[in-house]
Design an enzyme around this catalytic site. Structure first.
Site, short mmCIF file in Angstrom:
data_model
loop_
_atom_site.label_atom_id
_atom_site.label_comp_id
_atom_site.label_asym_id
_atom_site.label_seq_id
_atom_site.Cartn_x
_atom_site.Cartn_y
_atom_site.Cartn_z
N LYS A 1 -64.25 -9.26 26.90
CA LYS A 1 -63.59 -10.05 25.87
C LYS A 1 -64.55 -10.98 25.15
O LYS A 1 -64.25 -11.48 24.09
CB LYS A 1 -62.42 -10.83 26.46
N LYS A 2 -65.72 -11.19 25.71
CA LYS A 2 -66.72 -12.04 25.07
C LYS A 2 -67.52 -11.30 24.00
O LYS A 2 -68.17 -11.92 23.16
CB LYS A 2 -67.72 -12.58 26.11
N ASP B 1 -70.39 -18.19 32.90
CA ASP B 1 -69.43 -18.40 33.96
C ASP B 1 -68.65 -19.65 33.59
O ASP B 1 -69.21 -20.60 33.04
CB ASP B 1 -70.12 -18.57 35.31
N SER B 2 -67.38 -19.63 33.86
CA SER B 2 -66.56 -20.78 33.51
C SER B 2 -65.38 -20.86 34.44
O SER B 2 -65.10 -19.95 35.21
CB SER B 2 -66.08 -20.67 32.06
#
Length: 144
Positions: A43-44, A102-103
């Site tokens: 999705k990025k 990363d989140s």
């Protein structure tokens, strides 16, 4: 815009620093057009294409599958930054420029939880409904 200027602007816009190690002669060709970036979250891809395309219109964003990297990458870092670096290094090993991210949520009232465990906070990886439910349940007794 020259390569170094575009790279500096991209780093500034993304809010992090990265180092691209030269793995082979093919990276010389990628230098001028940022031929490909290995990404971990599909999705990025569209998001990064839109962002980076402003500075490098000829950019081509590839997923890990596109460059022959399949399966889960073990995220055994202790911080978001460490996990992002692990992902970027795996992508860079393919010979492409790699970007990792990363989140998650770090809730002050819960001592920073769920933090790097956000995606699997309730036990099942990627189940947003369960993760959100557990988070809200854990916040019920908090006053902060």
């Amino acid at each position: 815009m020259a390569y170094e200027e575009a790279r500096a602007e991209i780093v500034k816009q993304l809010g992090f620093n990265f180092k691209a190690e030269k793995k082979n002669d093919e990276l010389d060709e990628a230098r001028d057009a940022f031929q490909a970036l290995g990404l971990f979250l599909y999705k990025k891809i569209a998001e990064l294409e839109e962002l980076l395309g402003q500075y490098v219109p000829s950019i081509e964003i590839l997923s890990l599958d596109d460059v022959g990297i399949y399966g889960e990458i073990e995220e055994n870092g202790q911080t978001f930054s460490e996990n992002a670096l692990i992902k970027a290094r795996v992508a860079a090993e393919s010979g492409y420029i790699g970007i990792g991210d990363d989140s998650g949520l770090s809730v002050y009232a819960l001592g920073g939880a769920p933090g790097i465990y956000s995606a699997r906070y309730a036990g099942e990886h990627g189940n947003d409904e369960l993760n959100n439910s557990l988070l809200l349940d854990n916040l019920k007794s908090e006053n902060d």
